[in-house]
Design an enzyme around this catalytic site. Sequence first.
Site, PDB file in Angstrom:
ATOM      1  N   GLU A  54      48.368  61.832  13.069  1.00 50.37           N
ATOM      2  CA  GLU A  54      49.306  60.817  12.572  1.00 50.37           C
ATOM      3  C   GLU A  54      48.787  59.400  12.785  1.00 50.37           C
ATOM      4  O   GLU A  54      49.356  58.448  12.279  1.00 50.37           O
ATOM      5  CB  GLU A  54      50.687  60.997  13.241  1.00 50.37           C
ATOM      6  CG  GLU A  54      50.800  60.518  14.682  1.00 50.37           C
ATOM      7  CD  GLU A  54      50.118  61.426  15.703  1.00 50.37           C
ATOM      8  OE1 GLU A  54      49.538  62.456  15.311  1.00 50.37           O
ATOM      9  OE2 GLU A  54      50.146  61.096  16.906  1.00 50.37           O
ATOM     10  N   HIS A  58      45.217  63.306  17.362  1.00 50.76           N
ATOM     11  CA  HIS A  58      46.434  62.763  16.761  1.00 50.76           C
ATOM     12  C   HIS A  58      46.255  62.492  15.262  1.00 50.76           C
ATOM     13  O   HIS A  58      45.870  61.371  14.902  1.00 50.76           O
ATOM     14  CB  HIS A  58      46.786  61.425  17.424  1.00 50.76           C
ATOM     15  CG  HIS A  58      47.310  61.532  18.809  1.00 50.76           C
ATOM     16  ND1 HIS A  58      48.644  61.409  19.117  1.00 50.76           N
ATOM     17  CD2 HIS A  58      46.679  61.753  19.986  1.00 50.76           C
ATOM     18  CE1 HIS A  58      48.814  61.545  20.415  1.00 50.76           C
ATOM     19  NE2 HIS A  58      47.638  61.748  20.964  1.00 50.76           N
ATOM     20  N   CYS A  65      48.338  67.279  20.310  1.00 52.74           N
ATOM     21  CA  CYS A  65      48.097  66.794  21.670  1.00 52.74           C
ATOM     22  C   CYS A  65      49.165  67.336  22.643  1.00 52.74           C
ATOM     23  O   CYS A  65      49.175  68.526  22.915  1.00 52.74           O
ATOM     24  CB  CYS A  65      48.000  65.273  21.647  1.00 52.74           C
ATOM     25  SG  CYS A  65      47.063  64.637  23.027  1.00 52.74           S
TER      26      CYS A  65
HETATM   27  N1  GLN Z   1      47.706  64.379  28.456  1.00 52.36           N
HETATM   28  C1  GLN Z   1      48.939  64.272  27.774  1.00 52.36           C
HETATM   29  C2  GLN Z   1      49.901  65.333  28.280  1.00 52.36           C
HETATM   30  O1  GLN Z   1      49.871  66.028  29.027  1.00 52.36           O
HETATM   31  C3  GLN Z   1      48.831  64.436  26.284  1.00 52.36           C
HETATM   32  C4  GLN Z   1      48.278  63.186  25.697  1.00 52.36           C
HETATM   33  C5  GLN Z   1      48.723  62.903  24.309  1.00 52.36           C
HETATM   34  O2  GLN Z   1      49.612  63.546  23.756  1.00 52.36           O
HETATM   35  N2  GLN Z   1      48.122  61.904  23.755  1.00 52.36           N
HETATM   36  O3  GLN Z   1      50.861  65.532  28.022  1.00 52.36           O
END
Ligand code: GLN
Length: 205
Positions: free
Chosen positions: A186, A184, A87
Amino acid sequence: MSGISIGVLAVQGDVAENISATRMAMDELGVEGIVSEVKTPEQISDLDGLVIPGGESTVIGTLSLINGSLKKIKEKIASGMPVLGTCAGMILLSKKAKDRVVGDMEQPLLDYLDIKIERNAFGRQKNSFEADVSLEKIGIPNFRGVFIRAPSVVDAGKTVEVLSKIDEKIVAVRQGNIIGTSFHPELTEDLSLHKYFVNLVQKKN
Ligand code: GLN
């Protein structure tokens, strides 16, 4: 010390969850080594592998730029260290990021994965969702993806292998020893992706 050393970048975000998933993955695989929180360039320079967790990419990137870890991670990537970025972690690994609503973003990035990222590609926090994804190319046919303000990959260069898509959006990629996911891993019980990463680190060693 014998065994491998995997760090989880501990600036902000899902640090504890990634420490525990990586630890469990190593234990289940019977791989010896340590998993630790890392913050400073010195701590990063000793690693065999690094996990960059989900969280807020602008915060993780800016603080890592200020303390010099961003530069150190770049050097380690150039020398072949495997990295798993989930992410916000995948956003940091990319060369270019834009926000779905705001447009092009000037934020500190590691500038490695030859991809352009769209942040918040599936909407904002309230549009978070779970979906089954397939990562067949790395031997994980079924994985429950948890998407929280998730990014997607809108452009991928030739050296980038697309590992998974949902709704025509790219949600997992690999380039050499670097893996990026929109979701994610994890936050599920399934350790497959962390195990894949541990194996990658061990092979590299
Ligand atoms: N939208 C988030 C970001 O820019 C990322 C979201 C996440 O890691 N769950 O950083």
